[in-house]
Scaffold this motif. Structure first.
Motif, mmCIF file in Angstrom:
data_model
loop_
_atom_site.group_PDB
_atom_site.id
_atom_site.type_symbol
_atom_site.label_atom_id
_atom_site.label_comp_id
_atom_site.label_asym_id
_atom_site.label_seq_id
_atom_site.Cartn_x
_atom_site.Cartn_y
_atom_site.Cartn_z
ATOM 1 N N LEU A 188 -43.753 57.644 -15.716
ATOM 2 C CA LEU A 188 -44.457 58.657 -16.506
ATOM 3 C C LEU A 188 -43.547 59.841 -16.808
ATOM 4 O O LEU A 188 -43.654 60.454 -17.865
ATOM 5 N N PHE A 205 -42.442 67.155 -14.046
ATOM 6 C CA PHE A 205 -41.883 65.818 -14.317
ATOM 7 C C PHE A 205 -40.360 65.798 -14.187
ATOM 8 O O PHE A 205 -39.682 65.094 -14.929
ATOM 9 N N HIS A 219 -42.158 67.824 -9.287
ATOM 10 C CA HIS A 219 -43.179 66.872 -9.731
ATOM 11 C C HIS A 219 -44.131 67.500 -10.747
ATOM 12 O O HIS A 219 -44.602 66.819 -11.668
ATOM 13 N N THR A 245 -52.506 62.551 -20.745
ATOM 14 C CA THR A 245 -51.733 62.059 -19.598
ATOM 15 C C THR A 245 -51.714 63.005 -18.402
ATOM 16 O O THR A 245 -51.793 62.553 -17.253
ATOM 17 N N SER A 260 -44.337 57.559 -9.977
ATOM 18 C CA SER A 260 -44.442 58.513 -11.092
ATOM 19 C C SER A 260 -43.193 58.537 -11.965
ATOM 20 O O SER A 260 -43.184 59.194 -13.013
ATOM 21 N N TYR A 274 -52.424 62.434 -14.213
ATOM 22 C CA TYR A 274 -51.224 62.546 -13.381
ATOM 23 C C TYR A 274 -51.448 63.544 -12.254
ATOM 24 O O TYR A 274 -51.126 63.269 -11.088
ATOM 25 N N TYR A 314 -44.579 59.775 -4.021
ATOM 26 C CA TYR A 314 -45.153 59.490 -5.338
ATOM 27 C C TYR A 314 -44.125 58.793 -6.242
ATOM 28 O O TYR A 314 -43.926 59.144 -7.395
ATOM 29 N N GLU A 371 -43.044 61.523 -20.410
ATOM 30 C CA GLU A 371 -43.304 62.939 -20.695
ATOM 31 C C GLU A 371 -42.085 63.630 -21.293
ATOM 32 O O GLU A 371 -42.224 64.486 -22.172
#
Length: 201
Positions: free
Chosen positions: A127, A109, A106, A76, A124, A80, A121, A131
């Motif tokens: 995701l 995460f 970012h 992943t 995101s 990303y 973004y 994560e």
């Protein structure tokens, strides 16, 4: 594992709903169902992987956790980071570059931990939920097994914790933030994945 037609079909439906929501604004609401289906599928598939790994090892250890992390992150994180760079170029041209602090968030995460407002973004957010699921799930199992719980009981206890705690946190956040914002927060949404984990168990 052999491929499952049912799971592949569910994945196709989830992808179609998300794409439809992005390309046809009149159907933007269906993207919510696609994301929720993705979360449940992730929980089912990754929860099953982790459960089999847990049962296969004599004693769940930090090394087992590290191997689990590496396998997930290799799949992943590179993609990303690639699209994070694309987003930076996009916003450099059209405006809206993040602050250095926001960009660092970012990278780990942490952009939506307790906030659903992310103009840079923004896609995101889902995701980030995934994560943090990968990061915390095996660690909490490790804590329960270290405390003396049998591996199966530790798996169940972890699943229950991650269904109850985010649900309670989400209800609290809904008192202070709009539902659409809470929907994209990381910590209050972890339970969405753990319903799939429960199904895998």
């Amino acid at each position: 594992m052999t491929r499952s037609f049912g799971l592949d079909l569910a994945r196709v439906i989830a992808i179609a709903l998300v794409l439809l929501s992005h390309f046809a604004h009149d159907f933007e609401f269906v993207g919510v169902f696609g994301i929720e289906l993705f979360f449940a599928l992730s929980g089912y598939l990754i929860g099953g992987v982790l459960y089999r790994s847990l049962l296969a090892t004599p004693r769940w250890s930090f090394e087992d956790v590290r191997v689990f992390w590496m396998r997930r992150w290799y799949r992943t994180v590179p993609n990303y980071l690639l699209f994070l760079v694309v987003a930076l170029f996009f916003h450099a041209y059209f405006g809206g570059l993040p602050t250095a602090r926001h960009l660092v968030a970012h990278l780990f995460f942490m952009q939506n931990m307790m906030s659903g407002d992310n103009a840079f973004y923004g896609v995101s957010w889902s995701l980030a939920v995934e994560e943090w699921f990968y990061l915390t799930f095996p660690l909490v199992i490790l804590a329960f097994t270290a405390a003396g719980l049998h591996k199966r009981a530790a798996f169940v206890a972890t699943t229950v914790v991650f269904i109850v705690a985010p649900s309670a946190l989400r209800e609290f956040m809904l008192l202070h933030s709009p539902a659409e914002s809470v929907r994209m927060m990381t910590l209050p949404r972890l339970d969405a994945i753990f319903y799939g984990v429960g199904a895998a168990f």
